[in-house]
Design a protein around this motif. Structure first.
Motif, PDB file in Angstrom:
ATOM      1  N   ASP A  58      61.553  -6.517   7.184  1.00 17.04           N
ATOM      2  CA  ASP A  58      62.669  -7.037   6.387  1.00 17.04           C
ATOM      3  C   ASP A  58      62.232  -7.066   4.919  1.00 17.04           C
ATOM      4  N   PHE A  59      62.975  -6.380   4.064  1.00 18.42           N
ATOM      5  CA  PHE A  59      62.624  -6.323   2.641  1.00 18.42           C
ATOM      6  C   PHE A  59      63.360  -7.366   1.805  1.00 18.42           C
ATOM      7  N   HIS A  60      64.224  -8.159   2.400  1.00 20.96           N
ATOM      8  CA  HIS A  60      64.970  -9.152   1.620  1.00 20.96           C
ATOM      9  C   HIS A  60      64.010 -10.116   0.915  1.00 20.96           C
ATOM     10  N   GLY A  61      64.132 -10.174  -0.414  1.00 21.12           N
ATOM     11  CA  GLY A  61      63.325 -11.084  -1.209  1.00 21.12           C
ATOM     12  C   GLY A  61      61.884 -10.647  -1.408  1.00 21.12           C
ATOM     13  N   LYS A  62      61.499  -9.483  -0.873  1.00 26.05           N
ATOM     14  CA  LYS A  62      60.125  -9.023  -1.017  1.00 26.05           C
ATOM     15  C   LYS A  62      59.923  -8.329  -2.366  1.00 26.05           C
ATOM     16  N   LYS A  63      58.701  -8.433  -2.878  1.00 20.95           N
ATOM     17  CA  LYS A  63      58.343  -7.814  -4.147  1.00 20.95           C
ATOM     18  C   LYS A  63      57.759  -6.430  -3.870  1.00 20.95           C
ATOM     19  N   VAL A  64      58.475  -5.390  -4.291  1.00 25.12           N
ATOM     20  CA  VAL A  64      58.069  -4.010  -4.050  1.00 25.12           C
ATOM     21  C   VAL A  64      57.670  -3.354  -5.359  1.00 25.12           C
ATOM     22  N   PHE A  65      56.538  -2.671  -5.341  1.00 22.40           N
ATOM     23  CA  PHE A  65      56.033  -1.970  -6.521  1.00 22.40           C
ATOM     24  C   PHE A  65      55.990  -0.467  -6.241  1.00 22.40           C
ATOM     25  N   GLY A  66      56.670   0.304  -7.063  1.00 24.56           N
ATOM     26  CA  GLY A  66      56.624   1.757  -6.994  1.00 24.56           C
ATOM     27  C   GLY A  66      55.609   2.260  -8.006  1.00 24.56           C
ATOM     28  N   LEU A  67      54.459   2.729  -7.535  1.00 19.57           N
ATOM     29  CA  LEU A  67      53.388   3.197  -8.410  1.00 19.57           C
ATOM     30  C   LEU A  67      53.538   4.691  -8.641  1.00 19.57           C
ATOM     31  N   ALA A 123      49.658  -9.716 -12.483  1.00 22.16           N
ATOM     32  CA  ALA A 123      48.727 -10.734 -12.000  1.00 22.16           C
ATOM     33  C   ALA A 123      48.259 -10.389 -10.594  1.00 22.16           C
ATOM     34  N   ASP A 124      47.156 -10.988 -10.200  1.00 18.81           N
ATOM     35  CA  ASP A 124      46.667 -10.839  -8.831  1.00 18.81           C
ATOM     36  C   ASP A 124      47.752 -11.274  -7.842  1.00 18.81           C
ATOM     37  N   GLU A 125      47.820 -10.583  -6.724  1.00 23.39           N
ATOM     38  CA  GLU A 125      48.688 -10.962  -5.604  1.00 23.39           C
ATOM     39  C   GLU A 125      50.158 -11.090  -6.017  1.00 23.39           C
ATOM     40  N   SER A 126      50.636 -10.058  -6.729  1.00 24.83           N
ATOM     41  CA  SER A 126      52.010 -10.082  -7.230  1.00 24.83           C
ATOM     42  C   SER A 126      53.026  -9.440  -6.274  1.00 24.83           C
ATOM     43  N   PHE A 127      52.574  -8.556  -5.379  1.00 28.18           N
ATOM     44  CA  PHE A 127      53.516  -7.743  -4.607  1.00 28.18           C
ATOM     45  C   PHE A 127      53.253  -7.809  -3.109  1.00 28.18           C
TER      46      PHE A 127
END
Length: 253
Positions: A58-67, A123-127
């Motif tokens: 479930d991606f709802h509310g999750k922090k996703v980073f596209g590198l 910051a550390d532990e952002s995603f």
């Protein structure tokens, strides 16, 4: 070389996007709506869809980073799935595609122009999740990137990545002959640099299994799964010779 190679590569990608490069064509409105209804898939490499179990349940509310994931292709899907997305890319054209889709679909996204050879500006532990398509073939050193990805992921966070295995760099343009040795590094091999048309190919680098997969493990990740893929076209593809890897890894809690 007076200009940094990553700046040269950004200009090269901008040119590809202007010419209709497949990885720079933004997601359509119809595909965005389909994703909101649960109908979607992604690729990390040319042909194989990423397995469904590589994604979060479930991606709802999750922090996703596209590198290095600009282009308006994957971040709109993650957004449609309810994620809070951030994308970093060094190509202005690829970031413009992200802005275009976000404006069209009326959603917020954090868009950053950044060079992934530098420390990531988080910051550390952002995603919770990192999506990294085939892109680190445009940078010389990949192990520092894995360490940065590990740093910015939350405990239990996942990263999926597309990786070039180096085969494309040893063959001739028609892929029928072996013409280069490995590692392929134009910055250290003047004869390669002299032969390059940087507007056509940019400045690319081969990377080994040690750098790519073992490098992720050395950064602290645990390997969950992997697969191979071909170029999708050309002689190597016709012979079913893999030229890419994809990996799914987790930062242990």
């Amino acid at each position: 070389m007076t200009e940094n190679y990553t700046d040269i590569n950004a200009k090269t990608v901008d040119g590809w996007v202007a010419d209709g490069w497949q990885w720079g064509v933004p997601l359509t409105h119809e595909a965005f709506l389909a994703a909101k209804n649960g109908d979607w898939e992604m690729v990390l490499t040319p042909t194989k869809p990423v397995p469904e179990n590589w994604f979060l349940p479930d991606f709802h509310g999750k922090k996703v980073f596209g590198l290095a994931a600009g282009g308006g292709q994957q971040m709109p899907i993650f957004t449609a799935l309810g994620a809070d997305c951030t994308v970093l890319d060094y190509s202005p054209a690829q970031l413009a595609s992200e802005e275009k889709v976000a404006a069209r679909e009326n959603y917020a996204i954090n868009i950053i122009r950044g060079d992934m050879t530098k420390p990531l500006p988080f910051a550390d532990e952002s995603f919770d999740f990192i999506f990294h398509p085939v892109a680190n073939c445009y940078v010389e050193e990949v192990k520092p990137i894995w360490r940065e990805c590990y740093r910015i992921l939350k405990p239990g966070g996942r990263m999926i990545a597309g990786l070039d295995n180096g085969v494309n760099y040893i063959v001739s343009e028609d892929e029928h002959r072996i013409v280069n040795s490995l590692p392929y590094n134009p910055l250290k091999q003047p004869e390669l640099m002299a032969a390059l048309d940087v507007a056509d190919s940019g400045i690319q680098f081969s990377h080994t299994l040690d750098e790519q997969i073992r490098g992720q493990l050395q950064a602290g990740f645990s390997l969950l799964d992997l697969y191979e893929d071909t170029n999708g076209e050309g002689y190597l593809h016709e012979l079913n010779i893999p030229s890419f890897w994809a990996t799914s890894v987790v930062k242990n809690k």
